[in-house]
Design a protein around this motif. Structure first.
Motif, mmCIF file in Angstrom:
data_model
loop_
_atom_site.group_PDB
_atom_site.id
_atom_site.type_symbol
_atom_site.label_atom_id
_atom_site.label_comp_id
_atom_site.label_asym_id
_atom_site.label_seq_id
_atom_site.Cartn_x
_atom_site.Cartn_y
_atom_site.Cartn_z
ATOM 1 N N SER A 162 0.819 -1.219 0.000
ATOM 2 C CA SER A 162 0.000 0.000 0.000
ATOM 3 C C SER A 162 0.846 1.260 0.000
ATOM 4 C CB SER A 162 -0.915 0.033 1.229
ATOM 5 O OG SER A 162 -1.905 -0.927 1.137
ATOM 6 N N GLU A 163 1.843 1.302 0.879
ATOM 7 C CA GLU A 163 2.676 2.499 0.989
ATOM 8 C C GLU A 163 3.482 2.760 -0.281
ATOM 9 O OE1 GLU A 163 2.489 4.773 3.217
ATOM 10 O OE2 GLU A 163 1.198 3.687 4.608
ATOM 11 N N LEU A 164 4.122 1.716 -0.817
ATOM 12 C CA LEU A 164 4.964 1.918 -2.001
ATOM 13 C C LEU A 164 4.136 2.236 -3.240
ATOM 14 C CD1 LEU A 164 7.792 -0.754 -1.544
ATOM 15 C CD2 LEU A 164 7.734 1.648 -0.812
ATOM 16 N N VAL A 165 2.997 1.572 -3.392
ATOM 17 C CA VAL A 165 2.134 1.845 -4.552
ATOM 18 C C VAL A 165 1.504 3.230 -4.421
ATOM 19 C CG1 VAL A 165 0.003 1.126 -5.714
ATOM 20 C CG2 VAL A 165 1.738 -0.568 -5.156
ATOM 21 N N THR A 166 1.112 3.604 -3.218
ATOM 22 C CA THR A 166 0.542 4.935 -3.018
ATOM 23 C C THR A 166 1.569 6.013 -3.363
ATOM 24 O OG1 THR A 166 -0.986 4.163 -1.310
ATOM 25 C CG2 THR A 166 -0.454 6.514 -1.304
ATOM 26 N N ASN A 167 2.817 5.821 -2.944
ATOM 27 C CA ASN A 167 3.868 6.787 -3.290
ATOM 28 C C ASN A 167 4.045 6.889 -4.799
ATOM 29 O OD1 ASN A 167 4.316 7.410 -0.634
ATOM 30 N ND2 ASN A 167 6.176 6.184 -0.444
ATOM 31 N N ARG A 203 13.116 10.101 3.011
ATOM 32 C CA ARG A 203 12.680 9.594 4.309
ATOM 33 C C ARG A 203 12.893 10.721 5.306
ATOM 34 N NH1 ARG A 203 15.494 4.763 7.706
ATOM 35 N NH2 ARG A 203 14.132 4.869 9.514
ATOM 36 N N PHE A 204 11.787 11.225 5.825
ATOM 37 C CA PHE A 204 11.854 12.341 6.755
ATOM 38 C C PHE A 204 12.259 11.841 8.139
ATOM 39 C CE2 PHE A 204 8.855 13.675 3.472
ATOM 40 C CZ PHE A 204 9.375 14.918 3.140
ATOM 41 N N PRO A 205 12.926 12.686 8.938
ATOM 42 C CA PRO A 205 13.252 12.283 10.305
ATOM 43 C C PRO A 205 11.969 12.087 11.112
ATOM 44 C CG PRO A 205 14.017 14.527 9.847
ATOM 45 C CD PRO A 205 13.395 14.011 8.594
ATOM 46 N N LYS A 206 12.067 11.261 12.139
ATOM 47 C CA LYS A 206 10.896 11.002 12.982
ATOM 48 C C LYS A 206 10.410 12.311 13.593
ATOM 49 C CE LYS A 206 12.070 6.301 14.108
ATOM 50 N NZ LYS A 206 12.346 5.316 15.146
ATOM 51 N N ASP A 207 9.116 12.527 13.468
ATOM 52 C CA ASP A 207 8.502 13.722 14.034
ATOM 53 C C ASP A 207 7.041 13.391 14.323
ATOM 54 O OD1 ASP A 207 7.425 16.143 14.720
ATOM 55 O OD2 ASP A 207 8.040 17.181 12.884
ATOM 56 N N PRO A 208 6.712 13.106 15.579
ATOM 57 C CA PRO A 208 5.344 12.715 15.907
ATOM 58 C C PRO A 208 4.316 13.816 15.663
ATOM 59 C CG PRO A 208 6.666 12.946 17.904
ATOM 60 C CD PRO A 208 7.594 13.113 16.730
ATOM 61 N N VAL A 264 2.161 15.835 10.187
ATOM 62 C CA VAL A 264 0.976 15.195 9.628
ATOM 63 C C VAL A 264 1.339 14.695 8.237
ATOM 64 C CG1 VAL A 264 -1.414 15.527 8.891
ATOM 65 C CG2 VAL A 264 -0.560 16.696 10.942
ATOM 66 N N GLY A 265 1.238 13.404 8.031
ATOM 67 C CA GLY A 265 1.550 12.820 6.729
ATOM 68 C C GLY A 265 3.040 12.587 6.540
ATOM 69 N N HIS A 266 3.385 12.042 5.391
ATOM 70 C CA HIS A 266 4.770 11.755 5.014
ATOM 71 C C HIS A 266 5.445 10.758 5.959
ATOM 72 C CE1 HIS A 266 4.610 14.802 1.916
ATOM 73 N NE2 HIS A 266 4.132 15.652 2.810
ATOM 74 N N HIS A 267 4.670 9.790 6.455
ATOM 75 C CA HIS A 267 5.218 8.754 7.319
ATOM 76 C C HIS A 267 5.358 7.417 6.597
ATOM 77 C CE1 HIS A 267 5.104 11.078 11.055
ATOM 78 N NE2 HIS A 267 3.954 11.559 10.631
#
Length: 149
Positions: free
Chosen positions: A69-74, A108-113, A116-119
């Motif tokens: 899901s994640e790779l196809v969505t990207n 790949r963005f750094p962890k940031d709780p 919103v989005g881009h996880h």
């Protein structure tokens, strides 16, 4: 493998390597493609269970679906054309590869709780044993290898 016993030839097993199960599907990017890719992956996992006797529990099956899901969505969101989902599996690994027409490698963005989005890629890295992204002649390939069991 073949054993020789007093001149007799006795076959004792397969002496040719067994190829992994491989399947690929092409998607246009039209609405519904992500759901189709998940369905394709679910069928692949069932085939892997049957043909390779792979022990894939519900959790691992869900992880394969999530990575797909994640790779196809990207690919759907960030490329300007169709994309290909390629699955390869054995009794111990499943590799999910997605090819698309964009040559921009994913970030790949750094962890940031609080973000919103881009996880998506962060999730894929957390699930997969290995994640790679590389440019290919027609765009890029993002590949995630999951270890089963």
């Amino acid at each position: 493998m073949i054993e020789h016993l007093d001149g007799a030839v006795i076959p004792t097993g397969f002496d040719v390597p067994v190829e992994p199960l491989r399947r690929a599907a092409h998607y246009t990017g039209e609405p519904g493609c992500i759901a189709e890719a998940r369905s394709f992956a679910a069928h692949f996992v069932d085939q892997l269970r049957t043909e390779w006797c792979a022990r894939i529990g519900e959790r691992t099956s869900g992880e394969v679906m999530l990575v797909v899901s994640e790779l196809v969505t990207n690919a759907d969101r960030h490329s300007n054309g169709p994309y290909i989902l390629e699955l390869e599996g054995t009794d111990s690994t499943v590799t999910v590869s997605v090819y698309d027409s964009s040559d921009a490698l994913p970030l790949r963005f750094p962890k940031d709780p609080e973000r919103v989005g881009h996880h998506g890629l962060e999730i894929v890295h957390a699930i997969a044993a290995e994640v790679t992204a590389e440019r290919v002649p027609v765009g890029k390939r993002v590949r995630a290898r999951l270890t089963l069991g």
